[in-house]
Design a protein around this motif. Structure first.
Motif, PDB file in Angstrom:
ATOM      1  N   PRO A  33       9.510  -3.164  -7.895  1.00  0.00           N
ATOM      2  CA  PRO A  33      10.609  -3.032  -6.931  1.00  0.00           C
ATOM      3  C   PRO A  33      10.216  -3.475  -5.528  1.00  0.00           C
ATOM      4  O   PRO A  33       9.036  -3.443  -5.166  1.00  0.00           O
ATOM      5  N   PRO A  34      11.193  -3.902  -4.729  1.00  0.00           N
ATOM      6  CA  PRO A  34      10.921  -4.243  -3.322  1.00  0.00           C
ATOM      7  C   PRO A  34      10.228  -3.085  -2.611  1.00  0.00           C
ATOM      8  O   PRO A  34      10.526  -1.910  -2.854  1.00  0.00           O
ATOM      9  N   ARG A  35       9.284  -3.448  -1.730  1.00  0.00           N
ATOM     10  CA  ARG A  35       8.524  -2.442  -0.993  1.00  0.00           C
ATOM     11  C   ARG A  35       8.915  -2.455   0.472  1.00  0.00           C
ATOM     12  O   ARG A  35       9.334  -3.482   1.011  1.00  0.00           O
ATOM     13  N   LYS A  36       8.707  -1.313   1.134  1.00  0.00           N
ATOM     14  CA  LYS A  36       8.961  -1.246   2.564  1.00  0.00           C
ATOM     15  C   LYS A  36       7.937  -2.094   3.301  1.00  0.00           C
ATOM     16  O   LYS A  36       6.740  -2.037   3.026  1.00  0.00           O
ATOM     17  N   ALA A  37       8.405  -2.884   4.243  1.00  0.00           N
ATOM     18  CA  ALA A  37       7.526  -3.741   5.023  1.00  0.00           C
ATOM     19  C   ALA A  37       8.126  -3.884   6.412  1.00  0.00           C
ATOM     20  O   ALA A  37       8.992  -3.117   6.815  1.00  0.00           O
ATOM     21  N   GLY A  38       7.669  -4.890   7.149  1.00  0.00           N
ATOM     22  CA  GLY A  38       8.157  -5.072   8.510  1.00  0.00           C
ATOM     23  C   GLY A  38       7.379  -4.213   9.485  1.00  0.00           C
ATOM     24  O   GLY A  38       6.605  -3.333   9.108  1.00  0.00           O
ATOM     25  N   ARG A  39       7.588  -4.454  10.754  1.00  0.00           N
ATOM     26  CA  ARG A  39       6.821  -3.763  11.787  1.00  0.00           C
ATOM     27  C   ARG A  39       6.989  -2.250  11.716  1.00  0.00           C
ATOM     28  O   ARG A  39       6.069  -1.488  11.945  1.00  0.00           O
ATOM     29  N   ARG A  40       8.199  -1.785  11.410  1.00  0.00           N
ATOM     30  CA  ARG A  40       8.450  -0.355  11.349  1.00  0.00           C
ATOM     31  C   ARG A  40       8.418   0.190   9.923  1.00  0.00           C
ATOM     32  O   ARG A  40       8.632   1.376   9.704  1.00  0.00           O
ATOM     33  N   GLY A  41       8.146  -0.671   8.972  1.00  0.00           N
ATOM     34  CA  GLY A  41       8.093  -0.231   7.585  1.00  0.00           C
ATOM     35  C   GLY A  41       9.426   0.201   7.029  1.00  0.00           C
ATOM     36  O   GLY A  41       9.494   1.025   6.119  1.00  0.00           O
ATOM     37  N   LEU A  42      10.505  -0.356   7.566  1.00  0.00           N
ATOM     38  CA  LEU A  42      11.840   0.052   7.143  1.00  0.00           C
ATOM     39  C   LEU A  42      12.530  -0.981   6.265  1.00  0.00           C
ATOM     40  O   LEU A  42      13.489  -0.660   5.571  1.00  0.00           O
ATOM     41  N   GLU A  59      17.557 -14.339 -13.436  1.00  0.00           N
ATOM     42  CA  GLU A  59      17.847 -12.915 -13.321  1.00  0.00           C
ATOM     43  C   GLU A  59      16.554 -12.149 -13.064  1.00  0.00           C
ATOM     44  O   GLU A  59      15.537 -12.378 -13.733  1.00  0.00           O
ATOM     45  N   VAL A  60      16.589 -11.236 -12.099  1.00  0.00           N
ATOM     46  CA  VAL A  60      15.418 -10.428 -11.760  1.00  0.00           C
ATOM     47  C   VAL A  60      15.728  -8.957 -12.002  1.00  0.00           C
ATOM     48  O   VAL A  60      16.769  -8.452 -11.570  1.00  0.00           O
ATOM     49  N   ARG A  61      14.810  -8.279 -12.686  1.00  0.00           N
ATOM     50  CA  ARG A  61      14.935  -6.850 -12.921  1.00  0.00           C
ATOM     51  C   ARG A  61      13.728  -6.154 -12.290  1.00  0.00           C
ATOM     52  O   ARG A  61      12.599  -6.627 -12.437  1.00  0.00           O
ATOM     53  N   THR A  62      13.963  -5.028 -11.608  1.00  0.00           N
ATOM     54  CA  THR A  62      12.884  -4.344 -10.892  1.00  0.00           C
ATOM     55  C   THR A  62      12.842  -2.851 -11.216  1.00  0.00           C
ATOM     56  O   THR A  62      12.965  -2.004 -10.326  1.00  0.00           O
ATOM     57  N   PRO A  63      12.662  -2.492 -12.473  1.00  0.00           N
ATOM     58  CA  PRO A  63      12.595  -1.058 -12.809  1.00  0.00           C
ATOM     59  C   PRO A  63      11.341  -0.405 -12.223  1.00  0.00           C
ATOM     60  O   PRO A  63      10.296  -1.047 -12.083  1.00  0.00           O
ATOM     61  N   VAL A  64      11.459   0.865 -11.889  1.00  0.00           N
ATOM     62  CA  VAL A  64      10.308   1.626 -11.411  1.00  0.00           C
ATOM     63  C   VAL A  64       9.354   1.913 -12.558  1.00  0.00           C
ATOM     64  O   VAL A  64       8.141   2.013 -12.380  1.00  0.00           O
ATOM     65  N   SER A  65       9.887   2.025 -13.755  1.00  0.00           N
ATOM     66  CA  SER A  65       9.090   2.308 -14.947  1.00  0.00           C
ATOM     67  C   SER A  65       9.781   1.697 -16.160  1.00  0.00           C
ATOM     68  O   SER A  65      10.988   1.437 -16.137  1.00  0.00           O
TER      69      SER A  65
END
Length: 309
Positions: A33-42, A59-65
């Motif tokens: 899954p997409p992760r928090k990033a950027g200067r403020r982590g938002l 098609e992209v799938r991003t399950p946590v598990s």
């Protein structure tokens, strides 16, 4: 063939792109899954594989598990011939390993059974190996224990960093996977069990391993510096402008000389080790850019006799 691709970091991207160019039908791409990033982590930032797949219109799938029954059913419903896995980063349950017609094939960056596990590139260099390999293996429920389908050796140069080796293996793995999938499609791919002897495990890099111990032999110091470059980076402390600062050591080469471990021997950043010496070739101050040694020294003079900790 109908392929499910599973990968996350930059290392995986060339293989995805190569399979797409080869004309395979990539029915879905799985990535973390997409992760928090950027200067403020938002900001939520998609993975490199996610971005590459989107650029290809896949098609992209991003399950946590993948442990849930619904996720496993959705995987099987793709009716894929095979799954290709390159540095995906999530555990594949048995239902997923068996969820395609021909199984799951993994691109692994070591000469299996040496360096099974999470950090094979770094561990090979840190151990002083002079050669590694890119391997395609059919996955089973063990940790990188499946039979090997294809292998291509890769030499490790004496000053090669983990970043350098990563890039070579990344491209090697892409072309090797295309060859393996072509052979699988043609029914000519053969599998060989891994030897029982020579098993080693490439555990994750721990932060406690990153500080340089100058009392070690020069070869060990050199291998640690290049094995941890560029990430997370080996480091030491040194006096710069009257202030003690933490500096990443991103490149080195073996040298001659001796003194108390950690002593700078000359104006070229040659540092004494427990036995022998290393010359530091690339460094980075906290918050600064990585610089070649001469550029670093222009802004941060380090005199002979200085002690590094």
């Amino acid at each position: 063939m109908r392929i499910i691709f599973m990968g996350t970091p930059d290392f995986s991207v060339p293989t995805l792109q190569a399979l797409h160019r080869a004309g395979h039908d990539i029915v879905a791409v799985y990535s973390q899954p997409p992760r928090k990033a950027g200067r403020r982590g938002l900001e939520l930032t998609p993975s490199p594989v996610h971005r590459a797949a989107a650029a290809l219109g896949l098609e992209v799938r991003t399950p946590v598990s993948l442990k849930q029954d619904a996720e496993q059913a959705a995987f099987r419903a793709l009716a894929a011939d095979v799954a290709v896995v390159v540095a995906y980063g999530l555990l594949l349950p048995k239902a997923v390993l068996e969820g395609t017609r021909l199984g799951c094939f993994n691109g692994h960056a070591s000469a299996l059974p040496r360096w099974r596990g999470a950090a094979p590139i770094q561990r090979a260099i840190m151990a002083g190996d002079s050669e590694t390999a890119m391997m395609i293996m059919k996955m089973d429920e063990g940790l990188d224990t499946g039979p090997v389908a294809m292998s291509e050796p890769v030499a490790i140069g004496p000053d090669m960093t983990a970043g350098d080796l990563h890039d070579v293996l990344m491209e090697t793995g892409a072309s090797l996977m295309v060859k393996a999938m072509a052979a699988l499609d043609a029914g000519t791919l053969t599998l060989a069990p891994q030897p029982e002897d020579g098993v080693t495990y490439a555990r994750k890099i721990d932060k406690g391993e990153t500080r340089i111990d100058w009392s070690q032999a020069a070869a060990d110091v050199h291998n640690r510096i290049r094995g941890l470059s560029p990430f997370p980076g080996a480091w030491c402390e040194m006096d710069l402008g009257g202030k003690r600062e933490r500096v990443k050591l991103l490149g080195s080469t073996l040298s001659a000389g001796g003194s108390a471990p950690g002593t700078v021997l000359d104006d070229a950043l040659t540092v004494a080790c427990g036995t022998g010496a290393v010359r530091l070739t690339r460094l980075q101050k906290a918050g600064g850019k990585a610089l070649e040694a001469d550029g670093f020294l222009r802004g941060n003079p380090v005199e002979a006799g200085t002690r590094l900790d």
